[in-house]
Design a protein around this motif. Sequence first.
Motif, PDB file in Angstrom:
ATOM      1  N   ARG A   2      34.877  51.939  28.347  1.00  0.00           N
ATOM      2  CA  ARG A   2      35.512  50.946  29.205  1.00  0.00           C
ATOM      3  C   ARG A   2      34.458  50.337  30.137  1.00  0.00           C
ATOM      4  O   ARG A   2      34.403  49.128  30.325  1.00  0.00           O
ATOM      5  CB  ARG A   2      36.613  51.604  30.049  1.00  0.00           C
ATOM      6  N   LEU A   9      31.836  42.097  30.108  1.00  0.00           N
ATOM      7  CA  LEU A   9      32.783  41.086  30.584  1.00  0.00           C
ATOM      8  C   LEU A   9      32.235  40.386  31.828  1.00  0.00           C
ATOM      9  O   LEU A   9      32.262  39.157  31.925  1.00  0.00           O
ATOM     10  CB  LEU A   9      34.129  41.754  30.889  1.00  0.00           C
ATOM     11  N   ARG A  13      31.285  36.443  32.290  1.00  0.00           N
ATOM     12  CA  ARG A  13      31.981  35.608  33.260  1.00  0.00           C
ATOM     13  C   ARG A  13      31.049  34.985  34.271  1.00  0.00           C
ATOM     14  O   ARG A  13      31.287  33.907  34.770  1.00  0.00           O
ATOM     15  CB  ARG A  13      33.035  36.440  33.977  1.00  0.00           C
ATOM     16  N   GLN A 195      40.681  39.282  42.925  1.00  0.00           N
ATOM     17  CA  GLN A 195      42.048  39.420  42.405  1.00  0.00           C
ATOM     18  C   GLN A 195      42.110  40.533  41.346  1.00  0.00           C
ATOM     19  O   GLN A 195      43.016  41.362  41.362  1.00  0.00           O
ATOM     20  CB  GLN A 195      42.506  38.092  41.793  1.00  0.00           C
ATOM     21  N   ASP A 196      41.101  40.554  40.463  1.00  0.00           N
ATOM     22  CA  ASP A 196      41.058  41.609  39.438  1.00  0.00           C
ATOM     23  C   ASP A 196      40.935  42.976  40.092  1.00  0.00           C
ATOM     24  O   ASP A 196      41.546  43.948  39.655  1.00  0.00           O
ATOM     25  CB  ASP A 196      39.846  41.438  38.507  1.00  0.00           C
ATOM     26  N   VAL A 199      44.197  44.012  41.403  1.00  0.00           N
ATOM     27  CA  VAL A 199      45.071  44.496  40.323  1.00  0.00           C
ATOM     28  C   VAL A 199      44.648  45.896  39.892  1.00  0.00           C
ATOM     29  O   VAL A 199      45.477  46.791  39.724  1.00  0.00           O
ATOM     30  CB  VAL A 199      45.039  43.523  39.118  1.00  0.00           C
ATOM     31  N   MET A 202      45.842  48.323  42.296  1.00  0.00           N
ATOM     32  CA  MET A 202      47.288  48.479  42.245  1.00  0.00           C
ATOM     33  C   MET A 202      47.745  49.333  41.062  1.00  0.00           C
ATOM     34  O   MET A 202      48.778  49.976  41.119  1.00  0.00           O
ATOM     35  CB  MET A 202      47.978  47.107  42.174  1.00  0.00           C
ATOM     36  N   VAL A 203      46.975  49.311  39.968  1.00  0.00           N
ATOM     37  CA  VAL A 203      47.389  50.134  38.829  1.00  0.00           C
ATOM     38  C   VAL A 203      46.755  51.528  38.899  1.00  0.00           C
ATOM     39  O   VAL A 203      46.825  52.289  37.945  1.00  0.00           O
ATOM     40  CB  VAL A 203      47.127  49.462  37.459  1.00  0.00           C
ATOM     41  N   GLY A 204      46.119  51.825  40.033  1.00  0.00           N
ATOM     42  CA  GLY A 204      45.668  53.197  40.242  1.00  0.00           C
ATOM     43  C   GLY A 204      44.218  53.479  39.910  1.00  0.00           C
ATOM     44  O   GLY A 204      43.842  54.634  39.694  1.00  0.00           O
ATOM     45  N   ASP A 209      36.053  53.890  39.524  1.00  0.00           N
ATOM     46  CA  ASP A 209      36.451  53.021  38.411  1.00  0.00           C
ATOM     47  C   ASP A 209      36.067  51.573  38.704  1.00  0.00           C
ATOM     48  O   ASP A 209      35.658  50.828  37.817  1.00  0.00           O
ATOM     49  CB  ASP A 209      37.978  53.049  38.215  1.00  0.00           C
TER      50      ASP A 209
ATOM     51  N   TYR B  49      53.457  51.075  48.661  1.00  0.00           N
ATOM     52  CA  TYR B  49      52.354  51.009  47.723  1.00  0.00           C
ATOM     53  C   TYR B  49      51.060  51.535  48.315  1.00  0.00           C
ATOM     54  O   TYR B  49      50.047  51.602  47.681  1.00  0.00           O
ATOM     55  CB  TYR B  49      52.176  49.542  47.296  1.00  0.00           C
ATOM     56  N   GLU B  51      49.326  50.023  50.475  1.00  0.00           N
ATOM     57  CA  GLU B  51      48.365  48.977  50.796  1.00  0.00           C
ATOM     58  C   GLU B  51      48.256  48.908  52.321  1.00  0.00           C
ATOM     59  O   GLU B  51      47.250  48.505  52.867  1.00  0.00           O
ATOM     60  CB  GLU B  51      48.845  47.640  50.231  1.00  0.00           C
ATOM     61  N   ARG B  78      49.416  55.934  43.145  1.00  0.00           N
ATOM     62  CA  ARG B  78      49.804  54.618  42.603  1.00  0.00           C
ATOM     63  C   ARG B  78      50.084  54.656  41.109  1.00  0.00           C
ATOM     64  O   ARG B  78      50.808  53.823  40.580  1.00  0.00           O
ATOM     65  CB  ARG B  78      48.699  53.589  42.885  1.00  0.00           C
ATOM     66  N   ARG B  79      49.464  55.613  40.421  1.00  0.00           N
ATOM     67  CA  ARG B  79      49.701  55.702  38.975  1.00  0.00           C
ATOM     68  C   ARG B  79      51.141  56.085  38.662  1.00  0.00           C
ATOM     69  O   ARG B  79      51.598  55.913  37.534  1.00  0.00           O
ATOM     70  CB  ARG B  79      48.728  56.703  38.334  1.00  0.00           C
ATOM     71  N   PHE B  85      54.691  41.662  40.878  1.00  0.00           N
ATOM     72  CA  PHE B  85      54.480  40.653  41.909  1.00  0.00           C
ATOM     73  C   PHE B  85      55.178  39.342  41.535  1.00  0.00           C
ATOM     74  O   PHE B  85      55.409  39.073  40.348  1.00  0.00           O
ATOM     75  CB  PHE B  85      52.985  40.352  42.069  1.00  0.00           C
ATOM     76  N   LYS B  89      50.085  38.418  38.847  1.00  0.00           N
ATOM     77  CA  LYS B  89      48.808  39.129  38.994  1.00  0.00           C
ATOM     78  C   LYS B  89      48.303  39.694  37.662  1.00  0.00           C
ATOM     79  O   LYS B  89      47.948  40.870  37.550  1.00  0.00           O
ATOM     80  CB  LYS B  89      48.896  40.239  40.047  1.00  0.00           C
ATOM     81  N   LEU B  90      48.271  38.815  36.671  1.00  0.00           N
ATOM     82  CA  LEU B  90      47.625  39.202  35.413  1.00  0.00           C
ATOM     83  C   LEU B  90      46.152  38.813  35.513  1.00  0.00           C
ATOM     84  O   LEU B  90      45.790  37.969  36.325  1.00  0.00           O
ATOM     85  CB  LEU B  90      48.281  38.481  34.239  1.00  0.00           C
ATOM     86  N   ILE B  91      45.330  39.444  34.704  1.00  0.00           N
ATOM     87  CA  ILE B  91      43.900  39.091  34.712  1.00  0.00           C
ATOM     88  C   ILE B  91      43.679  38.102  33.569  1.00  0.00           C
ATOM     89  O   ILE B  91      43.869  38.437  32.400  1.00  0.00           O
ATOM     90  CB  ILE B  91      43.017  40.346  34.569  1.00  0.00           C
ATOM     91  N   GLU B  93      41.073  36.564  32.365  1.00  0.00           N
ATOM     92  CA  GLU B  93      39.942  36.633  31.431  1.00  0.00           C
ATOM     93  C   GLU B  93      40.181  37.690  30.360  1.00  0.00           C
ATOM     94  O   GLU B  93      39.361  37.885  29.490  1.00  0.00           O
ATOM     95  CB  GLU B  93      38.641  36.970  32.155  1.00  0.00           C
ATOM     96  N   ARG B  94      41.287  38.397  30.491  1.00  0.00           N
ATOM     97  CA  ARG B  94      41.573  39.446  29.502  1.00  0.00           C
ATOM     98  C   ARG B  94      42.789  39.053  28.678  1.00  0.00           C
ATOM     99  O   ARG B  94      43.673  38.339  29.163  1.00  0.00           O
ATOM    100  CB  ARG B  94      41.850  40.767  30.212  1.00  0.00           C
ATOM    101  N   LEU B 102      45.286  48.190  30.585  1.00  0.00           N
ATOM    102  CA  LEU B 102      44.508  48.543  31.777  1.00  0.00           C
ATOM    103  C   LEU B 102      44.959  49.838  32.478  1.00  0.00           C
ATOM    104  O   LEU B 102      44.136  50.735  32.696  1.00  0.00           O
ATOM    105  CB  LEU B 102      44.547  47.355  32.751  1.00  0.00           C
ATOM    106  N   PRO B 103      46.246  49.981  32.831  1.00  0.00           N
ATOM    107  CA  PRO B 103      46.639  51.212  33.543  1.00  0.00           C
ATOM    108  C   PRO B 103      46.384  52.468  32.713  1.00  0.00           C
ATOM    109  O   PRO B 103      46.029  53.514  33.256  1.00  0.00           O
ATOM    110  CB  PRO B 103      48.144  51.034  33.779  1.00  0.00           C
ATOM    111  N   GLU B 105      44.021  52.784  30.327  1.00  0.00           N
ATOM    112  CA  GLU B 105      42.569  52.999  30.212  1.00  0.00           C
ATOM    113  C   GLU B 105      42.028  53.708  31.443  1.00  0.00           C
ATOM    114  O   GLU B 105      41.150  54.564  31.344  1.00  0.00           O
ATOM    115  CB  GLU B 105      41.857  51.658  30.052  1.00  0.00           C
ATOM    116  N   ILE B 106      42.569  53.324  32.590  1.00  0.00           N
ATOM    117  CA  ILE B 106      42.098  53.923  33.839  1.00  0.00           C
ATOM    118  C   ILE B 106      42.347  55.430  33.871  1.00  0.00           C
ATOM    119  O   ILE B 106      41.540  56.187  34.407  1.00  0.00           O
ATOM    120  CB  ILE B 106      42.768  53.208  35.031  1.00  0.00           C
ATOM    121  N   ARG B 150      53.462  45.908  31.990  1.00  0.00           N
ATOM    122  CA  ARG B 150      52.296  46.614  32.529  1.00  0.00           C
ATOM    123  C   ARG B 150      52.729  47.634  33.581  1.00  0.00           C
ATOM    124  O   ARG B 150      52.229  48.761  33.618  1.00  0.00           O
ATOM    125  CB  ARG B 150      51.306  45.612  33.143  1.00  0.00           C
TER     126      ARG B 150
END
Lengths: 292, 217
Positions: A2, A9, A13, A195-196, A199, A202-204, A209, B49, B51, B78-79, B85, B89-91, B93-94, B102-103, B105-106, B150
Amino acid sequence: MRLFREVVLNFKRSGFMSFVSIGTIILAVTMLGGFYIMQTVVNFAADQMQNRVEAVVFIKDGASAEEIKLLGDEITALSGVKEARYISKDDAYQDFAKDPEMQKILSSFEGNPLPDSISVKFNDYKAQEINSAVAAIKTKMAVEDVEYGAAEIEHLLNVINAVKYIAGAAGIIFVIAALLVVSNIIKLTIYNRRQDIYVLKMVGATGADIRLPFIFEGIAHGFLGGFLGWLILYAVVSFLAFQVKKETGIDLAAFYAFNPALLSPKFIFGMTGAGIVLGLTGSLMSQGRIFK
Amino acid sequence: MIKFSRVFKVYEKNIQALTDINFEVAKGEFVFLTGPSGAGKTTILKLLYREETPDMGSIIVDDTDISRLSSGKVPFYRRGIGFVFQDFKLIFERSIYENLALPLEITGAPSKFIRHTVMESLEKIGLAGRENHNPWHISGGEKQKVAIARALIMSPPVLLADEPTGNLDEASAGEIMKMFKDANAKGTTVLMASHNKEIISNSGFRAVRLRGGRVEE
């Protein structure tokens, strides 16, 4: 895996910014490498010159063998003197006569016009030490005169030292500039990707990472910059040596032995490593409060 | 499941965002947070959250006071929470696939598992075969579906949403609401901020009403 994809990536960019960052590292590393090569060449030249620093003590006509022997011992005893070699007027004549031009000149004299002399070599090139030694020799009774090309050599060595300092300072300035450019470019990349990053958080994603791809990006920039810098330096030096050889027939590469230095693994790894250190430091510098 | 007790939050320049907030959401419940703009809906979600942290009071999620969670534990907390939102809040470039993966993979999940889970999820939201598309190239409703997918891909016990239908037309909003209801039917606790009165009244779920940073009785 990853991590690798993230780095690729980021590269894709921020194409232009990656280019600027790598370009700056190339400049800095090339300056450092060039400075090192120049240092090698200059040290070599200075060594050569210092070996040739020699004073010739001309002895008054009619000085006895004992007086000459005593003078020789006195000179050897002076601080900084490496050796004092007696050259009789006959030896000097024979030596000079090897050159046909000189022989013509000598044959126009009646007898041998050359005096007895002592050739003096010094340990280190220290202008003050040599000057005081020369002054001390001049006061000796049996001495007619002392010939010594101090001024020119001293001047040349001063110029060489000045060039060394200027190149060193330029190298340091370029390193600092490269650090600032790399860290700011990575900062901008991070800003562009806020922004990325949000995100990801937010997904942990953990701090590592998020940070690691940027750190590896810095390392990748550094590696590419360092290696390309070496390649460019090698090409430039080779081209210059080639041109000099073409124009003057002097093979600088063989004389100064900088080709093996440029091609040595130590030097290649050194430059690539310097690039990596720059890239890594730059990217670490960029990681501040952005991730809080 | 979620319990706010005497929660106060003041932003910089003395902006009192929340005053003495008390409410509970039971496990498996679907609750709306409603009220006019500036009522404090988003602040409550941000607190959940992590934040933001409250200035006073406790916020219990699944027996843990998350306001006292150390920052190193926050990513792992958070997981277990899905977040949707208003602006997706999508990325961009992906690809859609990469956004969904993504979640997973993390967490370091094996790629086979990721592939299986993502494809299954795409199937559910009707975007199978478009996994390599860029999120630019799908409609707003589809973008929100991807965002919800997601948020749900880790099967979190809690799903939070901030005006998820705010940018969508009626038909898309209906589909999105159905996704949330389906998730809730499977046991996910849902807390959704919305000021769409129609959606709230049609759903039949409970609503916590906020005004000026306080819960309205």
